[in-house]
Design an enzyme around this catalytic site. Structure first.
Site, PDB file in Angstrom:
ATOM      1  N   ASP A   1      -8.947  -4.208  -3.330  1.00  0.00           N
ATOM      2  CA  ASP A   1      -8.891  -3.103  -4.293  1.00  0.00           C
ATOM      3  C   ASP A   1      -9.879  -2.027  -3.858  1.00  0.00           C
ATOM      4  O   ASP A   1     -11.089  -2.245  -3.844  1.00  0.00           O
ATOM      5  CB  ASP A   1      -9.252  -3.643  -5.685  1.00  0.00           C
ATOM      6  CG  ASP A   1      -9.105  -2.593  -6.777  1.00  0.00           C
ATOM      7  OD1 ASP A   1      -8.736  -1.449  -6.465  1.00  0.00           O
ATOM      8  OD2 ASP A   1      -9.369  -2.930  -7.950  1.00  0.00           O
TER       9      ASP A   1
ATOM     10  N   ASP B   1      -3.680   1.814  -4.285  1.00  0.00           N
ATOM     11  CA  ASP B   1      -5.028   1.436  -3.859  1.00  0.00           C
ATOM     12  C   ASP B   1      -5.286  -0.070  -3.884  1.00  0.00           C
ATOM     13  O   ASP B   1      -6.416  -0.509  -3.683  1.00  0.00           O
ATOM     14  CB  ASP B   1      -6.074   2.132  -4.740  1.00  0.00           C
ATOM     15  CG  ASP B   1      -5.888   1.823  -6.223  1.00  0.00           C
ATOM     16  OD1 ASP B   1      -4.804   1.341  -6.594  1.00  0.00           O
ATOM     17  OD2 ASP B   1      -6.826   2.078  -7.005  1.00  0.00           O
ATOM     18  N   GLU B   2      -4.249  -0.877  -4.115  1.00  0.00           N
ATOM     19  CA  GLU B   2      -4.434  -2.323  -4.173  1.00  0.00           C
ATOM     20  C   GLU B   2      -3.352  -3.033  -3.367  1.00  0.00           C
ATOM     21  O   GLU B   2      -2.216  -2.584  -3.323  1.00  0.00           O
ATOM     22  CB  GLU B   2      -4.371  -2.827  -5.622  1.00  0.00           C
ATOM     23  CG  GLU B   2      -5.420  -2.255  -6.543  1.00  0.00           C
ATOM     24  CD  GLU B   2      -5.283  -2.796  -7.961  1.00  0.00           C
ATOM     25  OE1 GLU B   2      -5.131  -4.028  -8.114  1.00  0.00           O
ATOM     26  OE2 GLU B   2      -5.316  -2.001  -8.909  1.00  0.00           O
TER      27      GLU B   2
END
Length: 396
Positions: A9, A105-106
């Protein structure tokens, strides 16, 4: 053999990427926010300094400035975010090709088969963390575990720039004391329902009897218990060209509140064309619609409906969504935003059905001919080269 799953993350992703080009603001409280003029004036991301003032994602700008009067506001730069997301995934690909994105973003990574080359899951996580930091100037938090749910939980436990390992030996000690809201797939409403039953921690879910869970949550209740017990065995599924999404949706917040059905129809026609285009590309049809509305006092309502036959026709999608609006919303209050999702998606080749003699089949056949022509024109001359008359305003 246990799997080794990482959840990576990127910390404060939007704010961190924006600050790469504004190094002088690195030690100042900074938030990336939507446009106030376009009524998207909320906090999309904040840096660690702003977080210490209590600034939260999704709160409106004036609320954030009450907490932090010297908050620096930066506009979003989605092209940059996409660029750095791809660069980060390129680093992940050095260790495995089994990567499942979970937003921009993960990502989950299955590194079970990579340990002989690169070391334990924790060692791989630290290598990735350091490479992202020194090559891109960004930090990540990584959860390492034997399933996806606990890996995700691990990445949330220590931020920023950290690695957390949740193993079969320590998960009861680390996970069970946490509040139920920390577990993946448990939102605000489910948390409230669990709390009313006296269930406050993840460990409480694990010891609750199946009958009570089924009575209150159906099959999802058993899934929640399995997740709490570490029994999640869902695979890390790489995104590929033939990946079939569970839904395709769009929503919009116009510059003025919507006060009638005509305003909703104009928006739905435009959104439906975008959604139908994605369905065409994937070779899918939608057998269900989920409408999303938000009133001007920010109350949100979602309603779903399943239909007998699937469609990838934009006008049929728009008509179905509009019928649902008219049946469920009567404009006691204006709407701040509207949207809808095509759900219950199926491959078009598997969606055969018997036409209804008195139904919409003739309409859909005609619309499909029109739609194919529109797509041909747009492919040749661009997306703005042709539009539906309902969305042409003040043009000759």
């Amino acid at each position: 053999m246990d799997r080794t799953i990482l959840h990576c993350d990127l910390n404060n992703f939007f704010a961190s990427v924006s600050l790469l080009e504004c190094q002088t603001l690195k030690n100042e409280p900074v938030a990336v926010c939507g446009s106030v003029e376009d009524r998207h004036g909320i906090v999309l991301a904040k840096n660690e300094v702003a977080k210490k003032y209590g600034v939260k994602t999704a709160e409106v700008i004036w609320e954030a400035k009450l907490k932090c009067p010297n908050l620096v506001i930066l506009p979003p730069n989605y092209k940059k975010y996409e660029e750095y997301s791809k660069k980060t995934r390129a680093i992940y690909e050095r260790y495995t090709d089994i990567i499942e994105p979970f937003g921009i973003d993960e990502c989950w990574l299955d590194v079970t088969g990579s340990k002989l080359l690169f070391g334990s899951g924790e060692e791989i996580a630290n290598k990735i963390r350091l490479q992202v930091k020194y090559e891109l100037g960004l930090t990540i938090s990584v959860g390492v575990s034997f399933n996806k749910v606990f890996a995700k939980l691990g990445s949330d436990m220590k931020k920023p720039d950290a690695v957390t390992v949740i193993s079969r030996e320590n998960f009861k000690e680390k996970v069970w004391p946490l509040p139920v809201s920390d577990l993946l797939f448990i939102g605000k409403k489910t948390t409230e329902r669990l709390n009313r039953l006296g269930i406050y921690t993840i460990g409480d879910i694990g010891i609750l009897d199946d009958l009570t869970l089924k009575r209150h949550f159906g099959k999802c209740g058993i899934d929640l218990k399995n997740n709490a017990l570490g029994l999640d065995n869902s695979p890390v599924t790489p995104y590929t060209e033939d990946y079939m999404p569970k839904s395709i949706g769009r929503s919009v917040t116009p510059k003025k509140d919507i006060s009638g059905y005509d305003g909703v129809w104009k928006i739905y026609v435009e959104l439906a064309e975008d959604i139908a285009g994605q369905l065409h590309k994937k070779g899918l049809v939608a057998t269900g619609i989920c409408i999303h509305i938000r009133t001007n006092d920010l109350e949100v309502k979602e309603i779903s409906k399943t239909f007998r036959n699937g469609t990838d026709c934009s006008m049929t999608l728009a008509k179905r969504a509009m019928e649902m609006i008219k049946a469920n919303f009567f404009f006691e209050r204006p709407l701040r935003s509207v949207g809808f999702r095509a759900i219950n998606l199926k491959p078009k080749c598997e969606s055969g059905y018997q036409n209804d003699l008195f139904g919409d089949s003739l309409f859909e056949e005609k619309e499909e001919i029109i739609e194919n022509s529109i797509l041909d024109v747009r492919e040749k001359y661009g997306n703005k080269s042709i539009k539906r008359a309902v969305n042409v305003e003040n043009e000759p």
